[in-house]
Design a protein around this motif. Structure first.
Motif, PDB file in Angstrom:
ATOM      1  N   ARG A 160       0.873  -1.175   0.000  1.00 53.76           N
ATOM      2  CA  ARG A 160       0.000   0.000   0.000  1.00 53.76           C
ATOM      3  C   ARG A 160       0.910   1.224   0.000  1.00 53.76           C
ATOM      4  O   ARG A 160       1.417   1.637   1.033  1.00 53.76           O
ATOM      5  N   LEU A 161       1.105   1.781  -1.168  1.00 51.23           N
ATOM      6  CA  LEU A 161       2.117   2.824  -1.345  1.00 51.23           C
ATOM      7  C   LEU A 161       1.491   4.172  -1.651  1.00 51.23           C
ATOM      8  O   LEU A 161       0.444   4.258  -2.298  1.00 51.23           O
ATOM      9  N   ARG A 162       2.172   5.206  -1.186  1.00 50.93           N
ATOM     10  CA  ARG A 162       1.851   6.580  -1.586  1.00 50.93           C
ATOM     11  C   ARG A 162       3.063   7.114  -2.338  1.00 50.93           C
ATOM     12  O   ARG A 162       4.193   7.026  -1.849  1.00 50.93           O
ATOM     13  N   VAL A 163       2.829   7.639  -3.517  1.00 55.04           N
ATOM     14  CA  VAL A 163       3.915   8.144  -4.364  1.00 55.04           C
ATOM     15  C   VAL A 163       3.588   9.569  -4.762  1.00 55.04           C
ATOM     16  O   VAL A 163       2.466   9.867  -5.199  1.00 55.04           O
ATOM     17  N   GLN A 164       4.544  10.458  -4.618  1.00 61.33           N
ATOM     18  CA  GLN A 164       4.347  11.843  -5.046  1.00 61.33           C
ATOM     19  C   GLN A 164       5.582  12.325  -5.790  1.00 61.33           C
ATOM     20  O   GLN A 164       6.684  11.838  -5.562  1.00 61.33           O
ATOM     21  N   GLY A 165       5.362  13.255  -6.691  1.00 56.10           N
ATOM     22  CA  GLY A 165       6.493  13.751  -7.461  1.00 56.10           C
ATOM     23  C   GLY A 165       6.051  14.660  -8.579  1.00 56.10           C
ATOM     24  O   GLY A 165       4.985  15.275  -8.522  1.00 56.10           O
ATOM     25  N   SER A 166       6.876  14.723  -9.621  1.00 53.41           N
ATOM     26  CA  SER A 166       6.586  15.620 -10.736  1.00 53.41           C
ATOM     27  C   SER A 166       7.208  15.066 -12.012  1.00 53.41           C
ATOM     28  O   SER A 166       8.030  14.146 -11.976  1.00 53.41           O
ATOM     29  N   VAL A 167       6.792  15.659 -13.123  1.00 52.85           N
ATOM     30  CA  VAL A 167       7.298  15.288 -14.441  1.00 52.85           C
ATOM     31  C   VAL A 167       7.756  16.558 -15.137  1.00 52.85           C
ATOM     32  O   VAL A 167       7.053  17.568 -15.137  1.00 52.85           O
ATOM     33  N   TYR A 175       6.441   6.327  -0.354  1.00 56.38           N
ATOM     34  CA  TYR A 175       6.146   6.120   1.058  1.00 56.38           C
ATOM     35  C   TYR A 175       5.325   4.840   1.231  1.00 56.38           C
ATOM     36  O   TYR A 175       4.220   4.743   0.682  1.00 56.38           O
ATOM     37  N   PRO A 176       5.807   3.860   1.974  1.00 57.54           N
ATOM     38  CA  PRO A 176       4.933   2.751   2.353  1.00 57.54           C
ATOM     39  C   PRO A 176       3.824   3.257   3.280  1.00 57.54           C
ATOM     40  O   PRO A 176       3.965   4.305   3.917  1.00 57.54           O
ATOM     41  N   GLU A 177       2.741   2.523   3.364  1.00 55.24           N
ATOM     42  CA  GLU A 177       1.598   2.947   4.176  1.00 55.24           C
ATOM     43  C   GLU A 177       2.020   3.187   5.626  1.00 55.24           C
ATOM     44  O   GLU A 177       2.766   2.406   6.223  1.00 55.24           O
ATOM     45  N   GLY A 178       1.544   4.306   6.182  1.00 57.64           N
ATOM     46  CA  GLY A 178       1.806   4.623   7.580  1.00 57.64           C
ATOM     47  C   GLY A 178       3.148   5.272   7.849  1.00 57.64           C
ATOM     48  O   GLY A 178       3.462   5.597   8.996  1.00 57.64           O
ATOM     49  N   GLN A 179       3.950   5.475   6.812  1.00 55.70           N
ATOM     50  CA  GLN A 179       5.282   6.047   6.987  1.00 55.70           C
ATOM     51  C   GLN A 179       5.263   7.546   6.701  1.00 55.70           C
ATOM     52  O   GLN A 179       4.711   7.984   5.688  1.00 55.70           O
ATOM     53  N   THR A 180       5.853   8.314   7.604  1.00 55.28           N
ATOM     54  CA  THR A 180       5.947   9.758   7.389  1.00 55.28           C
ATOM     55  C   THR A 180       7.232  10.134   6.654  1.00 55.28           C
ATOM     56  O   THR A 180       7.312  11.208   6.063  1.00 55.28           O
ATOM     57  N   GLU A 181       8.223   9.255   6.724  1.00 51.63           N
ATOM     58  CA  GLU A 181       9.470   9.483   6.009  1.00 51.63           C
ATOM     59  C   GLU A 181       9.503   8.585   4.773  1.00 51.63           C
ATOM     60  O   GLU A 181       9.101   7.414   4.833  1.00 51.63           O
ATOM     61  N   PRO A 182       9.984   9.099   3.649  1.00 50.30           N
ATOM     62  CA  PRO A 182       9.988   8.276   2.423  1.00 50.30           C
ATOM     63  C   PRO A 182      10.957   7.109   2.521  1.00 50.30           C
ATOM     64  O   PRO A 182      11.998   7.202   3.179  1.00 50.30           O
TER      65      PRO A 182
END
Length: 313
Positions: free
Chosen positions: A85-92, A102-109
């Motif tokens: 369960r991943l959260r991914v953020q970024g840009s192109v 970020y894995p689920e529940g993690q505040t640090e990448p």
């Protein structure tokens, strides 16, 4: 003569009705046509910021791919379930994709990576420091065996493959679908015509819901973020297969079967707003690559029957 007048009245009535329908269609679709031109002129996948959350179906992955995620969890102390369960953020920016994971529940990448046509790199320092903190917390001996990171932060995917004995060709070969495609006015109109339109000042919003899939599109005529996109849905592979016929009419061809590993996805993207990206050149030395490869073997021996050697097909 009387019949002639009746026929004329019917003809005139038909013409009036046709005119009313035409006016109605004009009133209904002219704003959509204007928005479609704006969308076609400003929509580009080469300049955007994004964030998405995805739940990965473990059963749809190959065995070796499961081993890769499970081993990352083992190395870093992240719960195995969180790796799916991943959260991914970024840009192109152009052909460069920046992603912070970020894995689920993690505040640090867990790590960040840059992908491009020329080169792909990962922030190995993030993974290494998390791994070192996890193992040295309960084992003083490993404090001496696993040195503090004193090298450059980034490593190429080829070097990662050497250090962990994995095949990351799936990541290295990833490219944004139809990156160079330019929407035509007609294609943009077809997309917007099937969506519900709402207007609020200088912003027009379009939305559609269908069988577990929801798409929201915002056109900002006087804002820095030109176009906002929100997509959420369950079983995206099935949704794409259901929409494949309609998407093909506007020149978009996607193979839904490639996305069966996703159970759920929720994405937000802002088109026309992003940062200038460059592939980091702060890459680690080959000496450090060899060192980490040896550390992996030492940990393997200490942990006993724990293998971290698995090719990804």
């Amino acid at each position: 003569m009387k019949k002639k007048h009746i026929g004329l009245k019917i003809l005139l009535g038909f013409i009036v009705l046709l005119l009313l329908v035409t006016v109605g269609l004009f009133v209904r679709f002219y704003p959509v046509y204007k928005d479609a031109k704006f969308l076609a002129e400003n929509f580009s996948l080469t300049c955007l910021t994004y964030e998405f959350e995805a739940e990965i179906n473990r059963e749809e992955l190959q065995e070796n791919q499961v081993k890769l995620l499970d081993t990352l969890a083992e190395l870093t102390g992240v719960k195995k379930e969180a790796m799916y369960r991943l959260r991914v953020q970024g840009s192109v920016d152009g052909d460069i994709i920046h992603a912070v994971i970020y894995p689920e529940g993690q505040t640090e990448p867990l790590t960040e990576l840059y992908l491009s046509d020329e080169e792909d790199v990962v922030n190995c320092a993030m993974i290494y420091n998390r791994m070192r903190a996890y193992y040295t917390a309960d084992n003083d001996l490993l404090t001496y065996l696993i040195p503090v990171w004193n090298d450059h932060e980034y490593v190429s995917l080829e070097q990662i493959e050497q250090m962990l004995d994995v095949d990351l060709s799936v990541v290295r070969n990833f490219r944004i679908p139809f990156l160079g495609k330019k929407l035509t006015d007609k294609e943009a109109f077809v997309v917007l015509a099937v969506m519900k339109r709402e207007k609020d000042g200088n912003r027009c919003s379009y939305g559609v819901k269908s069988d577990g899939l929801e798409i929201q599109l915002g056109l900002n005529y006087e804002a820095v973020s030109v176009i906002d996109v929100e997509i959420s849905g369950e079983k995206p592979a099935e949704q794409l297969e259901n929409l494949s016929g309609k998407l093909s009419k506007i020149g978009v061809h996607l193979d839904g079967s490639k996305w069966r590993f996703l159970d759920d996805i929720a994405m937000e993207a802002t088109v026309g707003s992003g940062e200038t990206l460059q592939i980091p050149q702060d890459k680690i030395s080959q000496t450090t690559v060899d060192l980490i490869a040896n550390i992996r073997l030492i940990i393997k021996e200490i942990k006993g029957n724990w293998s971290v050697t698995f090719p990804i097909e």
